[in-house]
Design a protein around this motif. Structure first.
Motif, PDB file in Angstrom:
ATOM      1  N   ASN A 160       0.860  -1.180   0.000  1.00 36.04           N
ATOM      2  CA  ASN A 160       0.000   0.000   0.000  1.00 36.04           C
ATOM      3  C   ASN A 160       0.900   1.234   0.000  1.00 36.04           C
ATOM      4  O   ASN A 160       1.238   1.771   1.060  1.00 36.04           O
ATOM      5  CB  ASN A 160      -0.910  -0.023   1.234  1.00 36.04           C
ATOM      6  CG  ASN A 160      -1.964   1.067   1.225  1.00 36.04           C
ATOM      7  OD1 ASN A 160      -1.698   2.194   0.816  1.00 36.04           O
ATOM      8  ND2 ASN A 160      -3.150   0.746   1.692  1.00 36.04           N
ATOM      9  N   PRO A 161       1.318   1.686  -1.177  1.00 38.17           N
ATOM     10  CA  PRO A 161       2.293   2.785  -1.270  1.00 38.17           C
ATOM     11  C   PRO A 161       1.869   4.052  -0.524  1.00 38.17           C
ATOM     12  O   PRO A 161       2.708   4.723   0.081  1.00 38.17           O
ATOM     13  CB  PRO A 161       2.384   3.050  -2.782  1.00 38.17           C
ATOM     14  CG  PRO A 161       2.006   1.744  -3.409  1.00 38.17           C
ATOM     15  CD  PRO A 161       0.957   1.160  -2.510  1.00 38.17           C
ATOM     16  N   THR A 162       0.568   4.357  -0.543  1.00 40.37           N
ATOM     17  CA  THR A 162       0.098   5.562   0.141  1.00 40.37           C
ATOM     18  C   THR A 162       0.326   5.469   1.645  1.00 40.37           C
ATOM     19  O   THR A 162       0.834   6.397   2.280  1.00 40.37           O
ATOM     20  CB  THR A 162      -1.396   5.810  -0.145  1.00 40.37           C
ATOM     21  OG1 THR A 162      -1.581   5.960  -1.552  1.00 40.37           O
ATOM     22  CG2 THR A 162      -1.894   7.052   0.570  1.00 40.37           C
ATOM     23  N   SER A 163      -0.036   4.323   2.216  1.00 37.07           N
ATOM     24  CA  SER A 163       0.140   4.137   3.653  1.00 37.07           C
ATOM     25  C   SER A 163       1.613   4.069   4.035  1.00 37.07           C
ATOM     26  O   SER A 163       2.025   4.594   5.083  1.00 37.07           O
ATOM     27  CB  SER A 163      -0.572   2.868   4.114  1.00 37.07           C
ATOM     28  OG  SER A 163      -1.966   2.966   3.919  1.00 37.07           O
ATOM     29  N   ILE A 164       2.407   3.429   3.203  1.00 38.57           N
ATOM     30  CA  ILE A 164       3.846   3.352   3.466  1.00 38.57           C
ATOM     31  C   ILE A 164       4.443   4.753   3.485  1.00 38.57           C
ATOM     32  O   ILE A 164       5.198   5.114   4.400  1.00 38.57           O
ATOM     33  CB  ILE A 164       4.557   2.487   2.403  1.00 38.57           C
ATOM     34  CG1 ILE A 164       4.142   1.024   2.552  1.00 38.57           C
ATOM     35  CG2 ILE A 164       6.078   2.623   2.514  1.00 38.57           C
ATOM     36  CD1 ILE A 164       4.619   0.122   1.439  1.00 38.57           C
ATOM     37  N   GLN A 165       4.078   5.555   2.504  1.00 37.55           N
ATOM     38  CA  GLN A 165       4.604   6.909   2.430  1.00 37.55           C
ATOM     39  C   GLN A 165       4.128   7.752   3.614  1.00 37.55           C
ATOM     40  O   GLN A 165       4.890   8.535   4.191  1.00 37.55           O
ATOM     41  CB  GLN A 165       4.176   7.569   1.112  1.00 37.55           C
ATOM     42  CG  GLN A 165       4.776   8.957   0.884  1.00 37.55           C
ATOM     43  CD  GLN A 165       6.290   8.948   0.855  1.00 37.55           C
ATOM     44  OE1 GLN A 165       6.903   7.996   0.366  1.00 37.55           O
ATOM     45  NE2 GLN A 165       6.918   9.986   1.399  1.00 37.55           N
ATOM     46  N   GLU A 166       2.888   7.562   4.003  1.00 34.51           N
ATOM     47  CA  GLU A 166       2.329   8.325   5.113  1.00 34.51           C
ATOM     48  C   GLU A 166       3.049   8.002   6.424  1.00 34.51           C
ATOM     49  O   GLU A 166       3.423   8.911   7.180  1.00 34.51           O
ATOM     50  CB  GLU A 166       0.833   8.012   5.236  1.00 34.51           C
ATOM     51  CG  GLU A 166       0.102   8.858   6.252  1.00 34.51           C
ATOM     52  CD  GLU A 166      -1.395   8.617   6.234  1.00 34.51           C
ATOM     53  OE1 GLU A 166      -2.047   8.961   7.241  1.00 34.51           O
ATOM     54  OE2 GLU A 166      -1.926   8.097   5.223  1.00 34.51           O
ATOM     55  N   PHE A 167       3.244   6.712   6.682  1.00 38.23           N
ATOM     56  CA  PHE A 167       3.919   6.343   7.918  1.00 38.23           C
ATOM     57  C   PHE A 167       5.400   6.715   7.871  1.00 38.23           C
ATOM     58  O   PHE A 167       5.972   7.180   8.867  1.00 38.23           O
ATOM     59  CB  PHE A 167       3.751   4.847   8.203  1.00 38.23           C
ATOM     60  CG  PHE A 167       4.348   4.416   9.508  1.00 38.23           C
ATOM     61  CD1 PHE A 167       3.996   5.034  10.699  1.00 38.23           C
ATOM     62  CD2 PHE A 167       5.277   3.377   9.552  1.00 38.23           C
ATOM     63  CE1 PHE A 167       4.556   4.639  11.911  1.00 38.23           C
ATOM     64  CE2 PHE A 167       5.840   2.975  10.758  1.00 38.23           C
ATOM     65  CZ  PHE A 167       5.477   3.612  11.933  1.00 38.23           C
ATOM     66  N   LYS A 168       6.027   6.532   6.729  1.00 42.27           N
ATOM     67  CA  LYS A 168       7.442   6.900   6.587  1.00 42.27           C
ATOM     68  C   LYS A 168       7.636   8.396   6.835  1.00 42.27           C
ATOM     69  O   LYS A 168       8.620   8.814   7.450  1.00 42.27           O
ATOM     70  CB  LYS A 168       7.948   6.515   5.195  1.00 42.27           C
ATOM     71  CG  LYS A 168       9.437   6.793   4.989  1.00 42.27           C
ATOM     72  CD  LYS A 168       9.968   6.119   3.737  1.00 42.27           C
ATOM     73  CE  LYS A 168       9.457   6.781   2.485  1.00 42.27           C
ATOM     74  NZ  LYS A 168      10.104   6.231   1.269  1.00 42.27           N
ATOM     75  N   PHE A 169       6.664   9.190   6.395  1.00 42.43           N
ATOM     76  CA  PHE A 169       6.755  10.642   6.571  1.00 42.43           C
ATOM     77  C   PHE A 169       6.679  11.018   8.052  1.00 42.43           C
ATOM     78  O   PHE A 169       7.505  11.773   8.559  1.00 42.43           O
ATOM     79  CB  PHE A 169       5.628  11.337   5.802  1.00 42.43           C
ATOM     80  CG  PHE A 169       5.594  12.827   5.987  1.00 42.43           C
ATOM     81  CD1 PHE A 169       6.549  13.641   5.382  1.00 42.43           C
ATOM     82  CD2 PHE A 169       4.602  13.424   6.758  1.00 42.43           C
ATOM     83  CE1 PHE A 169       6.525  15.022   5.554  1.00 42.43           C
ATOM     84  CE2 PHE A 169       4.563  14.800   6.933  1.00 42.43           C
ATOM     85  CZ  PHE A 169       5.536  15.601   6.332  1.00 42.43           C
ATOM     86  N   SER A 170       5.689  10.468   8.772  1.00 46.32           N
ATOM     87  CA  SER A 170       5.543  10.823  10.189  1.00 46.32           C
ATOM     88  C   SER A 170       6.703  10.273  11.022  1.00 46.32           C
ATOM     89  O   SER A 170       7.209  10.940  11.926  1.00 46.32           O
ATOM     90  CB  SER A 170       4.206  10.324  10.747  1.00 46.32           C
ATOM     91  OG  SER A 170       4.120   8.925  10.728  1.00 46.32           O
TER      92      SER A 170
END
Length: 274
Positions: free
Chosen positions: A173-183
């Motif tokens: 899930n690229p969106t969720s991965i990016q979101e968690f990686k960002f925070s």
């Protein structure tokens, strides 16, 4: 600073607490390590239709002033629990429903033991009382595994965050991965390392038997951070009424990756009809 309750503006301001919805019952959402209050954004609008929902940032979040994170104070989960009870006191709420994710699950247990009247029900999402394996207990990590993680974080936090995020998310899930990686990546590296040590090296199994507030344990079928059987270990040892709900999904953050499944469980647990 000894206690963030003494911060100018109080705990509500210090932890960026926000309230959504106008329900009569208060529902508190508390995020885990590496996240912030935005991790609830998929389920918050639905829950706010039925409840007064409180969200906030844990003191280690990049959204909170770094000077409020006192490394000596936050060596123990008890200090996070004190932050939580101070927040609820300041908001003048009691008999809340508390949904704590990951480390916040045990924070809620400790807070409920100290101030049981503040909590009506604990929902423990992906929580664990101990992450290290021990005699007669499988937490999921060997001590050497944790030492490797901590060394990686210390020497190259940015790379570690980039590699850990997809493992924690657990699904493609690229969106969720990016979101968690960002925070996760926004955390100050020294604070993140300190929190990780506190979490991974904790042993809060003794806390479970003291919890008399009813609990619902929600756990993903497969989670690299918390093995499924930990949920049943917790159920067996919690001091009050408890039940386990297993989500047929993978990953440590189902509120991002499997929120329809999570909402279906929450609807049953919270008695939402419709």
């Amino acid at each position: 600073m000894e206690n963030i309750a003494h911060e100018q503006g109080g705990v509500v301001a210090a932890l960026n607490a926000r309230i959504y919805g106008y329900g009569n019952q208060t529902l508190v959402l508390s995020h885990g390590f590496g996240a912030d209050q935005t991790v609830w954004h998929y389920i918050l609008p639905y829950l706010a239709y039925y409840f007064k929902v409180v969200v906030f940032d844990m003191v280690f979040s990049a959204n909170v002033k770094p000077n409020l994170y006192n490394k000596e104070r936050y060596l123990k989960f008890d200090s996070y629990a004190s932050d939580l009870t101070s927040l609820l006191d300041e908001l003048n709420v009691s008999s809340t429903i508390y949904l704590g994710h990951s480390m916040s699950a045990m924070v809620g247990c400790i807070a409920a033991n100290k101030r049981p009247h503040l909590f009506k029900h604990l929902i423990l999402l992906g929580g664990s009382p101990r992450y290290l394996n021990a005699e007669g207990y499988v937490g999921g990590f060997q001590r050497s595994d944790v030492e490797t993680i901590l060394q990686y974080m210390k020497h190259n936090f940015s790379n570690w965050a980039s590699s850990f995020a997809p493992k924690a998310i657990g699904v493609n899930n690229p969106t969720s991965i990016q979101e968690f990686k960002f925070s996760l990546g926004r955390m100050k590296p020294d604070i993140a390392l300190h929190v990780a040590k506190t979490v991974f090296l904790s042993d809060l199994r003794r806390v479970l038997g003291k919890v008399k507030v009813p609990c619902t344990i929600i756990q993903s079928q497969k989670d690299i951070v918390v093995p499924k059987h930990v949920a049943f270990y917790m159920k067996k040892r919690l001091g009050g009424k408890s039940k386990v709900e297993i989500l047929k999904t993978e990953g440590h953050l189902p509120q991002l990756t499997a929120y329809p499944l999570l909402l279906n469980v929450l609807k049953r647990v919270l008695g939402i009809v419709g």
